[in-house]
Design a protein around this motif. Structure first.
Motif, PDB file in Angstrom:
ATOM      1  N   ARG A  91       0.832  -1.200   0.000  1.00 45.12           N
ATOM      2  CA  ARG A  91       0.000   0.000   0.000  1.00 45.12           C
ATOM      3  C   ARG A  91       0.872   1.259   0.000  1.00 45.12           C
ATOM      4  N   SER A 227      -4.712   6.436  -2.566  1.00 44.07           N
ATOM      5  CA  SER A 227      -4.147   5.176  -2.113  1.00 44.07           C
ATOM      6  C   SER A 227      -3.882   4.292  -3.314  1.00 44.07           C
ATOM      7  N   ALA A 229      -2.655   0.426  -4.304  1.00 41.17           N
ATOM      8  CA  ALA A 229      -2.587  -0.895  -3.684  1.00 41.17           C
ATOM      9  C   ALA A 229      -2.217  -1.938  -4.717  1.00 41.17           C
TER      10      ALA A 229
END
Length: 594
Positions: A91, A227, A229
């Motif tokens: 992440r 974010s 990921a």
């Protein structure tokens, strides 16, 4: 007449090479289904927009073991094989998700990490020592691949979770018994464009076509929350066929539409004129000179090119044609226009619609218009989904010796929530476990605080060897708020262990919350900034200067004594006589005398 230079011709060939190579292959008539991508747009209150990019790549386990990489990136696959990684989760996160305004997290928080860089993986290892060796190989290799500081995840920043982070893939029970779960986090890591570039290189179309062509570092890292990921896990079909290895890449960002729509010739944000302000006149403190911004969701209009700064370059020819590449979550009454030739498919719930693009079109355009005037704005908006749990964490206390941590956990739902609260603290935060306490704030429930904590797993820290690991299994009744607090002691570091910006403080990783009932979801709190006792760093420099001066004086005197030759005054030649002789010689030379 148009002149084409060699440089422009080379650029053109490189841009169309992947498309032409795919079109000329024997499988061009039937695109494979081992890869697909999708972009989901969801308007949020206060002129915010959630854009979720999802990319999935599949490969059979036999092809992966034989290093027969097709769509699965070879660079990442060889790292996983060399480090013996069964499942990987990485992440990159910046910003804070505002649950009170934006509602529940996308993907139930499963694709979200704490601030900075977070990594956890299951490694094939029979002992902890073997797992540590493979963990070191994995972190160093991923550090070079993603241009991040993952190599700084040492033993002091690594824990082995017990109740958190259950495997998402399909693993045989025997394989899990011979594997180790390790978790590391770097809360101080700054995520930037150099991490996005390797992310795009893992995709089959490399960001040249499809929804990945909308990703721009200037827009992504200008978002209020973002974010990135990467998840790699094995998936075994229920029909007994061969297992596949699935890699899923996800990018979630919350953009400010008004900020994104600012023209390029006006890079400096300026306040809008007074007549353009949208104020909430229902506030009791609303006056002529006071304006509280109203929820601008009803006036939420945008285009893809305005939000992302560029248009979408068609579709990736390698993607699954049965999965729509672009979806938007708005009610049926909301008007949305797309490029001519695109096919719209509306969901049965009436809250989302998706678009299939024409293969012959170059660019794809999407326009969300404003609702008609005079109609109820609520009929053209989707209310944010209420999250299952609210969580916030902060530091308490004062002084440079002791402190405390307080976590406020709120259950707004009508059902009881069971969850795991995990913290990974640095070794210089010496936690006093006997001070751990809970306090319930509820008007309709009389549960005692002893019934909140069901299980505790505590692994104390060792100075400069490992950090503190704390995991709590809690059960929170409906419509209750629990205050979780504990005290700690601040350590004094060596002056060489302080960073250059020691007065800024030390970042403490976010707490990880995993709900177990009524459904599984994840959320992270914000990271903390801890201030430690900081020495006066001018004193070491004063000592260095003083000792250097003393050594220079001592060495200089000793060197003069050893090297300089002492003679009597009558034995030394007179400098006046030498000068007089030189002057006489010069005068004779001018007169021509010998």
């Amino acid at each position: 007449m148009r002149i084409v230079t060699m440089r422009s011709l080379t650029t053109l060939l490189l841009s169309i090479l992947p498309l032409t190579a795919f079109a000329s292959s024997p499988e061009a008539a039937t695109p494979p289904t081992d890869y697909h991508e999708q972009l989901t747009l969801r308007p949020l209150p206060l002129s915010s927009l959630l854009a979720s990019f999802n990319f999935k790549t599949n490969t059979s386990q036999s092809d992966f073991d034989a290093q027969n990489f097709r769509f699965f990136p070879r660079s990442l696959g060889q790292i996983l094989q060399h480090a013996g990684t069964r499942e990987l989760h990485l992440r990159f996160t910046l910003g804070r998700w505002d649950a009170e305004s934006w509602g529940a997290r996308p993907w139930d928080g499963r694709r979200e990490g704490g601030t900075g860089v977070e990594l956890w993986a299951w490694l094939d290892a029979a002992t902890d020592a073997e797992a540590d060796e493979k963990w070191l190989i994995l972190t160093n290799a991923l550090s070079g691949l993603f241009c991040a500081s993952l190599n700084f995840i040492d033993e002091t920043r690594t824990i082995r979770p017990v109740m958190s982070f259950q495997p998402e893939g399909d693993h045989p029970q025997g394989a899990l018994n011979n594997s180790r779960l390790l978790h590391g986090v770097l809360p101080h890591e700054v995520v930037c464009t150099e991490n996005l570039t390797p992310f795009l290189k893992l995709l089959p179309c490399k960001g040249k076509a499809g929804i990945a062509s909308l990703l721009d570092g200037h827009k992504l890292f200008d978002a209020s929350f973002q974010s990135m990921a990467i998840d790699v896990r094995p998936v075994c079909p229920t029909d007994g066929s061969e297992c596949i290895l699935e890699m899923e890449e996800t990018i979630d960002m919350v953009l400010d539409v008004n900020r994104s729509k600012r023209p390029h010739n006006n890079p400096i944000p300026r306040p809008p004129p007074v007549e353009e302000l949208v104020c909430d006149e229902s506030k009791p403190y609303h006056q002529e000179g006071t304006c509280f911004p109203a929820d601008a969701l009803q006036g939420h209009d945008f285009t893809l090119s305005q939000v992302f700064g560029r248009s979408m370059r068609g579709t990736c020819p390698l993607t699954d044609p049965n999965i729509p590449p672009v979806c938007i979550q708005v009610p049926e009454k909301r008007s949305v226009f797309s490029t001519r030739g695109a096919r719209e498919v509306r969901n049965k719930d009436g809250q989302s619609r998706c678009y299939f693009m024409d293969a012959e079109s170059d660019d794809f355009l999407l326009v969300l218009t404003q609702p008609p005037e005079g109609e109820d704005p609520a009929a053209h908006t989707l209310a944010p989904e209420e999250p299952l749990l609210y969580a916030e964490r902060s530091l308490m206390g004062h002084g440079q010796e002791h402190g405390g941590v307080q976590a406020i956990l709120t259950n707004p739902s009508d059902t009881e929530v069971e969850f795991v609260y995990m913290e990974s603290l640095p070794w210089f935060m010496r936690v006093y476990l006997h001070t751990l306490s809970t306090r319930i704030s509820s008007s309709s429930n009389s549960n005692s605080s002893d019934e909140i904590i069901k299980e505790i797993y505590y692994r104390p820290a060792l100075d400069r060897s490992r950090g503190t690991q704390l995991e709590l299994l809690l059960r929170l009744p409906a419509h209750c708020t629990v205050f979780l607090t504990y005290d700690f002691e601040k350590s004094i570091l060596r002056y060489t262990e302080y960073p250059p910006d020691a007065n800024r403080g030390f970042d403490v990783a976010a707490a990880v919350i995993t709900t177990l009932e009524p459904r599984v979801m994840n959320l992270r709190t914000t990271s903390l900034l801890l201030y430690l006792p900081t020495p006066d760093f001018s004193m070491p420099y004063n000592v260095i200067i003083f000792t250097s001066t003393a050594i220079a004086l001592a060495f200089g005197g000793l060197y003069n004594i050893l090297v300089r030759r002492f003679v009597g005054a009558n034995e030394a030649p007179s400098p006046v006589g030498k000068l007089k002789g030189k002057l006489l010689a010069k005068m004779k030379a001018l007169r021509g005398e010998k």
